[in-house]
Structures are given as C-alpha cells and as structure tokens.
Write an enzyme that holds these catalytic residues in place. Structure first.
Site, PDB file in Angstrom:
ATOM      1  N   ALA A 251       0.827  -1.146   0.168  1.00  0.00           N
ATOM      2  CA  ALA A 251      -0.002  -0.064   0.221  1.00  0.00           C
ATOM      3  C   ALA A 251       0.792   1.265   0.064  1.00  0.00           C
ATOM      4  O   ALA A 251       0.269   2.315   0.215  1.00  0.00           O
ATOM      5  CB  ALA A 251      -0.984  -0.059   1.123  1.00  0.00           C
ATOM      6  N   ALA A 252       1.916   1.179  -0.310  1.00  0.00           N
ATOM      7  CA  ALA A 252       2.993   2.694  -0.531  1.00  0.00           C
ATOM      8  C   ALA A 252       2.377   3.244  -1.587  1.00  0.00           C
ATOM      9  O   ALA A 252       2.265   4.543  -1.372  1.00  0.00           O
ATOM     10  CB  ALA A 252       4.487   2.231  -0.276  1.00  0.00           C
ATOM     11  N   GLY A 253       2.235   2.606  -2.505  1.00  0.00           N
ATOM     12  CA  GLY A 253       1.639   3.322  -3.739  1.00  0.00           C
ATOM     13  C   GLY A 253       0.367   4.061  -3.565  1.00  0.00           C
ATOM     14  O   GLY A 253       0.002   4.991  -4.059  1.00  0.00           O
ATOM     15  N   ASP A 254      -0.565   3.269  -2.899  1.00  0.00           N
ATOM     16  CA  ASP A 254      -1.940   3.455  -2.431  1.00  0.00           C
ATOM     17  C   ASP A 254      -1.728   5.009  -1.663  1.00  0.00           C
ATOM     18  O   ASP A 254      -2.414   6.093  -1.845  1.00  0.00           O
ATOM     19  CB  ASP A 254      -2.931   2.715  -1.791  1.00  0.00           C
TER      20      ASP A 254
HETATM   21  O1  RIB Z   1      -2.028  -2.257  -2.754  1.00  0.00           O
HETATM   22  C1  RIB Z   1      -2.214  -3.019  -1.968  1.00  0.00           C
HETATM   23  C2  RIB Z   1      -3.353  -3.606  -1.793  1.00  0.00           C
HETATM   24  O2  RIB Z   1      -3.296  -4.525  -2.905  1.00  0.00           O
HETATM   25  C3  RIB Z   1      -3.682  -4.720  -0.877  1.00  0.00           C
HETATM   26  O3  RIB Z   1      -4.000  -4.017   0.537  1.00  0.00           O
HETATM   27  C4  RIB Z   1      -4.350  -5.884  -1.053  1.00  0.00           C
HETATM   28  O4  RIB Z   1      -5.687  -5.772  -0.871  1.00  0.00           O
HETATM   29  C5  RIB Z   1      -4.247  -5.799  -2.630  1.00  0.00           C
HETATM   30  O5  RIB Z   1      -5.488  -5.252  -3.149  1.00  0.00           O
END
Ligand code: RIB
Length: 300
Positions: A251-254
C-alpha cells in the site's frame, strides 16, 4: 458538498497477511513467522490514507454482507470516511487478498475480488451525485474497467481532477487515459501500459511521453524509494523520495496517490503535493499491514 472532497472509487479487500523469511518455491512448504488480518484493497487504502491526511473522503465501493464486510464497514466509520456510496451485496463475498511479506518488506499478493466485481458502470452511475460532487476522483484497477471508465467520465464531465493509479498493471484504452489529469504508474505498470522497456531513466521518460501522446494530461511515474517523476507538456520534474527502514511496502503506492490528492485538495502546487505523497508513502512502509502505518497530517 465541498468541492475539495476526494471521491475514491475502488476495491475493498480484507488482507490475510503472512510474514515469512523468504518467498518459497512451487511445491515447497515453509513455516511463516506471523499471520494477521488487516483492512486493505487499493480503494480502501487510498480512502484511509487520504482521510488520515485530513481530506474529506467519500468512498464508492462494494462489500459482501459477510463478516469481512462488517469488519470493513466498522473500520471505515472509525476513519471518518463517508461510506454512503458503499453498496452491500448479499450474494457474493467481500474481497480478500492473500499477502506474503518477506524479510525485506517485499510482498506477493493474490486477490479474490468477490464484491469488488460488482463495481461496474451501473454502480458508477448509481453513485453519480457523489462522484460529480467531489473535486477529485481517485481510481485504481482492481474493479471492472467499465466502472472505472464511467466514474472517470462522470468526474471529468463535472470538472473534477481525475487521478488514475494503473494498478494492478494492465493495458488500458486511450479513452480512459484521455479522461485522466494524472496517471501514476510504477515501473512495471509503465512498461505494461506502453509495451516499452523502462529499464533506464531515459526509457522511462520516453514511456511517460507515450502516455501523454495517448491522451493523459500528466504522468507521475512512481519510482519507489527514489521518489517520483512528474511529466507533462511543460514539465519534467523529479521529486526525491524519503529514506526509511521499510518493514512492509504493501500500500505504499496507494498512500502515495492519496497523499498527492490530499495535497492538491489543500491547494498545494504539484511539486509540494508530490513531496507530501513521497513522505506519506515512506512512513506507510514502516509497520506491517496496508493501513497500519499510514500517517496522520500532523505526523508528517
Ligand atoms: O495495494 C495494496 C493492496 O493490494 C492490498 O491492501 C491488497 O488488498 C491488494 O489489493
């Protein structure tokens, strides 16, 4: 509705996360170090990260009417996210991701979409007033493409800033790129989107320019610990990353995309918003789990 609000349209997964010393080979059995259940999914992660950074966040997504759906709905309420656009479906399970994290903090992920598969064009139309009422739209690619395109069309038509995270990597139609103010590929995604090699900075810049030629207004190429490269008709601007000891890069990109949108929503210039995004993403890698270490505005 506040036009600085951020609408996140995307996936919600419950992440079943195993920590292990090293990834194993096919046919091999290894002993893991720990097992944890976290809320995740690229849409949910972007929503939580943006909310923690102080943005007003409205989420459009789908959950099942199951225990994981309840778990996720409670988490969204705790984060102060407007979940009135989260649809519940009784006939399908909530999305799940099985995640392995090795000693370097790298991950491997298997996603079972479940209810995320219902976030299609009809679902986007049903959420039209939410999407059109926000100043920013955050998109990713863990939900059906027709829904992503329809949400982008609604937001673009309403004059909102559309930010697409092209993850997981897949080829995309020019129609979608042309609806985007920012497309934010990492190296793998940039290569998949363009079919080009991106093994040097020169190649990456050339690939970014291909996306501009195909209709994207700007590209923010995410370069992990090296930060980001902002490219549009008038700019080629590298923004340096922050150094941290990464424990889990999930989730660093998120978090990066959420930080970028939150910065823009605060009125920051693009470079400043990218610096905020780099800092938030770096901090998010310092503890296990997708959302655990996402920082609050004050902590930055
Ligand atoms: O970007 C990370 C996410 O990718 C995780 O939380 C997992 O659920 C996948 O969807």
């Amino acid at each position: 509705m506040e036009r600085r609000d951020i609408c996140v349209f995307g996936s919600l997964n419950v992440d079943l996360t195993v920590k292990m010393a090293r990834f194993h080979a096919p046919g091999e059995t290894v002993t893991g170090e720990s097992f944890n259940v976290y809320t995740g999914g690229k849409g949910g992660n972007q929503a939580v990260a943006a909310a923690r950074l102080g943005a007003g966040v409205k989420l459009v997504a789908c959950l099942g009417e199951d225990a994981n759906g309840e778990l996720y709905a409670s988490a969204l309420a705790r984060e102060g996210i407007d979940a009135s656009g989260v649809q519940r479906h009784a006939d399908v399970s909530s999305g799940v991701a099985v995640i392995e994290v090795d000693a370097r903090g790298e991950n491997r992920i298997v996603v079972v979409p479940g209810a995320n598969g219902r976030l299609d064009a009809a679902a986007a139309d049903a959420a039209k007033s939410i999407i059109a009422g926000c100043g920013f739209l955050l998109l990713q690619l863990e939900t059906p493409l027709d829904g992503v395109i329809e949400a982008a069309r609604i937001a673009h038509g309403a004059g909102a800033v559309v930010i697409l995270d092209p993850a997981p990597a897949r080829p995309l139609p020019d129609e979608l790129l042309a609806l985007c103010d920012y497309v934010t590929p990492n190296e793998t995604e940039l290569a998949t989107l363009t079919g080009l090699s991106v093994s040097s900075d020169e190649e990456a810049l050339a690939a970014c320019r291909v996306l501009l030629a195909r209709g994207a207004k700007a590209v923010v190429h995410k370069r992990g610990a090296r930060g980001a490269l902002w490219v549009d008709e008038a700019h080629v601007v590298p923004v340096a990353g922050r150094r941290v000891k990464a424990v889990d890069t999930t989730a660093a990109g998120d978090t990066f995309n959420a930080g970028f949108a939150a910065g823009l929503a605060e009125g920051m210039a693009v470079e400043a918003a990218l610096d905020l995004a780099n800092a938030a993403a770096a901090i998010s890698t310092t503890a296990p789990g997708a959302q655990t270490a996402m920082p609050r505005r004050g902590a930055l």
